[in-house]
Design an enzyme around this catalytic site. Structure first.
Site, PDB file in Angstrom:
ATOM      1  CB  SER A  32      21.018 -16.378  16.346  1.00  0.00           C
ATOM      2  OG  SER A  32      21.621 -17.575  16.805  1.00  0.00           O
ATOM      3  N   GLY A  70      16.834 -17.957  15.989  1.00  0.00           N
ATOM      4  CA  GLY A  70      15.952 -18.979  16.531  1.00  0.00           C
ATOM      5  C   GLY A  70      15.432 -19.978  15.525  1.00  0.00           C
ATOM      6  CG  ASN A  99      18.281 -22.234  16.756  1.00  0.00           C
ATOM      7  OD1 ASN A  99      18.632 -21.895  17.878  1.00  0.00           O
ATOM      8  ND2 ASN A  99      18.329 -21.428  15.718  1.00  0.00           N
ATOM      9  CG  ASP A 180      24.947 -16.045  24.414  1.00  0.00           C
ATOM     10  OD1 ASP A 180      26.121 -16.182  24.006  1.00  0.00           O
ATOM     11  OD2 ASP A 180      24.009 -15.718  23.656  1.00  0.00           O
ATOM     12  CG  HIS A 183      24.351 -15.993  20.075  1.00  0.00           C
ATOM     13  ND1 HIS A 183      23.581 -16.267  21.187  1.00  0.00           N
ATOM     14  CD2 HIS A 183      23.644 -16.424  18.995  1.00  0.00           C
ATOM     15  CE1 HIS A 183      22.449 -16.821  20.794  1.00  0.00           C
ATOM     16  NE2 HIS A 183      22.465 -16.933  19.479  1.00  0.00           N
TER      17      HIS A 183
END
Length: 204
Positions: A32, A70, A99, A180, A183
């Site tokens: 991502s 992801g 991830n 979040d 990111h």
């Protein structure tokens, strides 16, 4: 005689590749952070900004953004072969691992997958650039240190350049992160490119 000349012209025209086909390619295999999660991918992401900068500075390279939000290293490894076959990149940028870490996968597993990715890229004739990531402190110092170290070990083992941390100076700045806290936002994307650029240019 005229017919023969026409046939030669037609054959030459068929054999000549278009400029887009001749352009060397840079493939970015990432998650991502390279897929511009939460942003306009084709306008704001650092990979798009990379293409803009290459063009502005006269480099003929075409950037292939093969990042998928992801993705773990295992998932990226599983889709690497078709990517290499389709695009035959001159440079393969490997931006993965976050991830794996967020899922607390064993660092040894991440290392094996990244090793396989690097080997596949090099076997396909690509120069490989490895981009590292660090984890939040709540994963514990022992896990975090082992995780961070694997990128440096791989860079040394395979003699590939390394960007140690794609979010250096970014992850700790609230003004550069999305809500979040994982990111980076649009303001951070040029800074991410600046971290990658010095290691990428010698490979072009």
């Amino acid at each position: 005689m005229l017919l023969r000349l026409l046939l030669i012209v037609l054959l030459l025209g068929t054999a000549t590749a278009s400029p887009a086909e001749e352009a060397p390619r840079i493939a970015v295999l990432g998650d991502s952070l390279s897929a511009a999660y939460g942003l306009e991918r084709e306008r704001e992401g650092w990979v798009t900004l990379l293409q803009d900068r290459l063009t502005a500075e006269g480099h003929p390279h075409q950037v292939i953004n093969a990042a998928t939000s992801g993705d773990t290293t295992r998932q990226a490894l599983n889709r690497l072969a078709p990517l290499l076959e389709a695009h035959s990149p001159e440079v393969l940028v490997v931006q993965l691992g976050g991830n794996d870490g967020l899922r607390a996968l064993p660092p040894a597993e991440t290392r094996r997958n990244l090793s396989a990715i690097i080997e596949m890229g090099q076997s396909a004739g690509a120069e490989v650039l490895l981009v590292g990531i660090r984890l939040p402190p709540n994963y514990g110092p022992a896990y975090n240190q082992r995780f961070e170290a694997l990128f440096h070990e791989l860079a040394e083992d395979y003699d590939v350049p390394l960007v140690p941390f794609l979010l250096e100076g970014i992850a700790t700045d609230d003004a550069l992160m999305q809500d979040d806290r994982i990111h980076p936002n649009a303001k951070a994307q040029p800074k991410m490119l600046e971290l990658v650029w010095p290691e990428l240019v010698p490979l072009l």
